[in-house]
Design an enzyme around this catalytic site. Structure first.
Site, PDB file in Angstrom:
ATOM      1  CE  LYS A 195      -3.454   2.454   2.667  1.00 37.41           C
ATOM      2  NZ  LYS A 195      -4.529   2.364   3.676  1.00 37.41           N
ATOM      3  CE  LYS A 248      -5.954   2.055  -0.260  1.00 34.87           C
ATOM      4  NZ  LYS A 248      -6.261   2.159   1.129  1.00 34.87           N
TER       5      LYS A 248
HETATM    6  C1  PBG Z   1      -7.496   3.222   5.819  1.00 39.73           C
HETATM    7  C2  PBG Z   1      -7.772   3.164   4.365  1.00 39.73           C
HETATM    8  C3  PBG Z   1      -7.607   4.177   3.403  1.00 39.73           C
HETATM    9  C4  PBG Z   1      -8.106   3.661   2.212  1.00 39.73           C
HETATM   10  C5  PBG Z   1      -8.528   2.364   2.468  1.00 39.73           C
HETATM   11  N1  PBG Z   1      -8.302   2.084   3.805  1.00 39.73           N
HETATM   12  C6  PBG Z   1      -7.094   5.560   3.536  1.00 39.73           C
HETATM   13  C7  PBG Z   1      -5.683   5.841   3.798  1.00 39.73           C
HETATM   14  O1  PBG Z   1      -4.829   4.969   3.854  1.00 39.73           O
HETATM   15  O2  PBG Z   1      -5.425   7.031   4.010  1.00 39.73           O
HETATM   16  C8  PBG Z   1      -8.180   4.406   0.911  1.00 39.73           C
HETATM   17  C9  PBG Z   1      -9.169   3.908  -0.091  1.00 39.73           C
HETATM   18  C10 PBG Z   1      -9.456   4.828  -1.229  1.00 39.73           C
HETATM   19  O3  PBG Z   1      -8.783   5.850  -1.473  1.00 39.73           O
HETATM   20  O4  PBG Z   1     -10.413   4.527  -1.945  1.00 39.73           O
HETATM   21  N2  PBG Z   1      -6.164   3.225   6.178  1.00 39.73           N
END
Ligand code: PBG
Length: 326
Positions: A195, A248
């Site tokens: 991520k 992601k």
């Molecule tokens: C929580 C999380 C996030 C997303 C999914 N889980 C936000 C982040 O990491 O700031 C983002 C999903 C999206 O942008 O659609 N940590």
């Protein structure tokens, strides 16, 4: 063999031929829909940065899940929106919070639907970071306990899959141990293994009210420039017991999806994140693109890269259109 003996255009001559040689397909069963669950009842508030998406109270979340189920989308991933936040993110393991209540309600209405609980502290901390702070930085090991507690809370509520999205080191092992200790040996973990930090999640943070109050997430989420490190993160999560790998954002990481597909056997999921959705919606609203076709081409590109599953805000709209065309 080369031209003129070889003529690839032969197989592109008619729509039927093209359909016959199509290598990848998207089905509603490949999709997972994100849902934002808030407190209260009868609430359905449009999210301005994500046209077509809403903050739903638990009762409306169940209705949204039913609409998805009816068009063949088998799974949802839940995010909580709460007003009461604290330094320690304790709302993330409150059994009476919107996410555990929504899990129970969806499983009661639709027992076969697969309910995934995103597991992270950022929606519950007053400072908006994904864990417990020590000074100005996130304390990795203290956060592991918090995540494990939240995971057990969601599993108790009936979650089918736990999906940690925090990027702490060792969280998959910590969550696995906690689930097993509580008897949830059959609850799988879908790890947001790779991520990245960046601007990709802006609309989501507006939706979930989870933007960090200071600084950014670069000390725990990965640098977008790094490919080998992403593979190392995935390897570690597999070793710690992850059942699914998640990458992601999705569109910006298709190379990693291909790498992961070739290196790991675990089911592979991509998260087609909020900014990827918002860009298509905005250009569509301006009349600059053919929105439906662009959505189709986006989803198929994930499959071609090697993904099995796609978390996407397009899920309902796309599956409704799919249902009309079959
Ligand atoms: C929580 C999380 C996030 C997303 C999914 N889980 C936000 C982040 O990491 O700031 C983002 C999903 C999206 O942008 O659609 N940590």
């Amino acid at each position: 063999m080369s031209f003129p003996a070889s003529r690839p255009r032969r197989l592109r001559r008619t729509p039927t031929l093209r359909q016959m040689v199509r290598e990848n397909h998207v089905l509603p069963s490949d999709l997972i829909a994100p849902l934002f669950v808030c407190e209260g009842e009868g609430i359905e508030v449009p999210i301005s940065s994500l046209p077509g998406q809403f903050r739903f109270s638990v009762d409306r979340t169940v209705e949204a899940a039913k609409r998805l189920w009816e068009v063949g989308v088998p799974s949802v991933i839940l995010f909580g929106i709460v007003s009461d936040k604290d330094e320690m993110g304790s709302g993330s393991y409150n059994a009476g919070g919107p996410v555990p209540r929504a899990i129970e309600a969806i499983k009661e209405a639709l027992p076969s639907m697969v309910v995934i609980a995103d597991t992270c502290a950022c929606e519950y901390t007053s400072h908006g970071h994904c864990g417990i702070l020590r000074g100005l930085s996130v304390d990795n090991d203290a956060t592991l306990e918090l995540l494990a507690r939240a995971a057990v809370c969601y599993a108790r509520a009936g979650a089918d899959i736990i999906a940690p999205s925090d990027m702490m080191d060792g969280r998959v092992a910590a969550i696995r141990r906690a689930l097993d200790n509580e008897g949830f040996v059959e609850t799988p973990i879908m790890s947001y293994a790779a991520k990245f930090a960046g601007a990709f999640y802006g609309p989501f943070r507006e939706a979930a009210d989870s933007a960090p109050a200071f600084g950014d997430r670069r000390s725990y989420q990965m640098d977008i420039a790094n490919r080998r490190e992403a593979l190392r993160e995935m390897q570690l999560d597999i070793e710690e017991g992850a059942d699914f790998l998640l990458i992601k954002p999705a569109l910006f990481c298709l190379d990693l999806v291909r790498d992961a597909r070739e290196r790991f056997d675990a089911p592979l999921c991509v998260y087609n994140v909020s900014s990827e959705y918002a860009m298509i919606k905005a250009a569509g609203q301006m009349g600059w693109i053919d929105e439906e076709r662009l959505i189709d081409e986006t989803l198929i590109s994930f499959k071609r890269a090697g993904a099995d599953l796609i978390i996407t805000y397009h899920a309902l709209e796309w599956a409704q259109r799919f249902a009309q065309n079959v």
